[in-house]
Design an enzyme around this catalytic site. Structure first.
Site, PDB file in Angstrom:
ATOM      1  N   PHE A 152       0.835  -1.197   0.000  1.00  0.00           N
ATOM      2  CA  PHE A 152       0.000   0.000   0.000  1.00  0.00           C
ATOM      3  C   PHE A 152       0.875   1.253   0.000  1.00  0.00           C
ATOM      4  O   PHE A 152       0.510   2.271  -0.601  1.00  0.00           O
ATOM      5  CB  PHE A 152      -0.943  -0.005   1.203  1.00  0.00           C
ATOM      6  N   TYR A 153       2.029   1.189   0.663  1.00  0.00           N
ATOM      7  CA  TYR A 153       2.975   2.311   0.601  1.00  0.00           C
ATOM      8  C   TYR A 153       3.310   2.647  -0.851  1.00  0.00           C
ATOM      9  O   TYR A 153       3.203   3.797  -1.289  1.00  0.00           O
ATOM     10  CB  TYR A 153       4.249   1.967   1.367  1.00  0.00           C
ATOM     11  N   ALA A 154       3.718   1.630  -1.612  1.00  0.00           N
ATOM     12  CA  ALA A 154       4.078   1.859  -3.009  1.00  0.00           C
ATOM     13  C   ALA A 154       2.886   2.361  -3.809  1.00  0.00           C
ATOM     14  O   ALA A 154       3.034   3.228  -4.682  1.00  0.00           O
ATOM     15  CB  ALA A 154       4.620   0.563  -3.621  1.00  0.00           C
ATOM     16  N   THR A 156       0.418   4.210  -2.762  1.00  0.00           N
ATOM     17  CA  THR A 156       0.168   5.632  -2.493  1.00  0.00           C
ATOM     18  C   THR A 156       1.201   6.507  -3.202  1.00  0.00           C
ATOM     19  O   THR A 156       0.865   7.578  -3.719  1.00  0.00           O
ATOM     20  CB  THR A 156       0.176   5.950  -0.989  1.00  0.00           C
TER      21      THR A 156
END
Length: 334
Positions: A152-154, A156
């Protein structure tokens, strides 16, 4: 005197960027939320390196706060913006995804809206090598498709690239997106492998080695990264009738994506060996399976950075790791 706004100014990369521009006589406005994702005293110590300079203005606040960036743009009308503020970390995004939604996506939206109202000459926003996701063709090139993010970091960060492109297209805002590759060095983040491994080795504790050590990273030394950023500030994207081959410049906007990496993939076991050499100690290795959301390798093609700026990162892993370990010994008085 030109003014630059740096978000994430108390962060690892942000504090080095602020120092670089202050050394060149710029007025630097540094914004940071001072969150407790990791030790706030380390962030304060970084800011203490900047506070004595009369050209540094410190602002505390979260980028996602409605209106905060708009007011800051109104007051300062920055010539250049370097947006580094973000919720970092692949693994933490599994446990607390909302922090990434708010800090990364909403925070970037607030920045873009402020820039729309008060356009700077150039906006430079941090993305990540994690945006390449499931790609297996290496080295990664900026012109490669990046559609399958693994965390999810990537997701965003890739979303912020798309958001910034739309504003560049609609409002003519010149935007450069950096894709960083495993940045390390003195004053680094405690959640990163180098910091965690060094601390564990000095405390005679085992280190967790994921995927049994069969991982590769394009490690980028902090001073090399900052040099690349500084040179890219002057490489302002512009609309062209024809995009040069190998350039990630958008055909419809003054927008470009640029890798900043060492143009090399280093085996994790070799990275650990460099830490052992610098500390003079042998690591106790706890071999682990791959962590969810992680990727087995990253490797930057840094050719576009070289063609735009004439610069290529050059610090070897052994040099960079030794610089970090020397700093660590001094900072913690070992």
């Amino acid at each position: 005197m030109p003014t630059i706004l740096v978000t994430g100014a108390a962060g690892f990369i942000g504090s080095f960027v602020c120092q670089r521009f202050l050394s060149e006589g710029w007025r630097v406005v540094g914004l940071d939320g001072m969150t407790d994702y990791y030790d706030v005293t380390l962030k304060e110590a970084r800011l203490d390196q900047l506070r004595p300079d009369g050209n540094f203005r410190e602002v505390t606040g979260m980028v996602e706060t409605p209106g905060l960036l708009m007011r800051l743009f109104e007051e300062e009308t920055p010539d250049v913006v370097i947006h580094l503020a973000a919720q970092a970390g692949v693994r933490y995004s599994i446990d607390n995804p909302r922090a990434y939604l708010e800090g990364n996506i909403i925070g970037t939206f607030e920045l873009l809206e402020a820039a729309r109202a008060h356009p700077p000459k150039h906006m430079l926003l941090a993305s990540t090598s994690s945006a390449y996701g499931a790609n297996t063709q290496m080295p990664y090139r900026e012109t490669d498709r990046a559609d399958h993010q693994m965390s999810f970091y990537a997701a965003t960060k890739k979303s912020t690239e798309s958001m910034a492109h739309s504003y560049a297209h609609l409002f003519g805002l010149p935007v450069t997106m950096f894709r960083f590759f495993t940045v390390y060095g003195p004053w680094g983040r405690p959640d990163m492998a180098l910091f965690k491994f060094t601390r564990a080795i000095f405390e005679n504790k085992p280190i967790d080695v994921y995927n049994h050590g069969d991982m590769k990273r394009d490690f980028t030394f902090i001073e090399d990264l900052v040099e690349g950023i500084r040179l890219l500030v002057d490489a302002v994207p512009a609309r062209l009738d024809a995009v040069p081959e190998g350039d990630s410049l958008s055909p419809v906007a003054p927008f470009r994506v640029v890798n900043i990496g060492n143009n090399d993939a280093v085996q994790l076991t070799d990275f650990i060996s460099a830490i052992e050499e610098a500390t003079g100690r042998i690591a106790q290795k706890n071999l682990m399976p791959m962590q969810a959301g992680d990727v087995p390798a990253t490797w930057a093609d840094a050719g576009l950075l070289k063609s735009l700026t004439g610069y290529a990162p050059k610090t070897s892993v052994r040099e960079g790791v030794k610089a970090f370990v020397d700093w660590y010994r001094g900072y913690y008085r070992l």
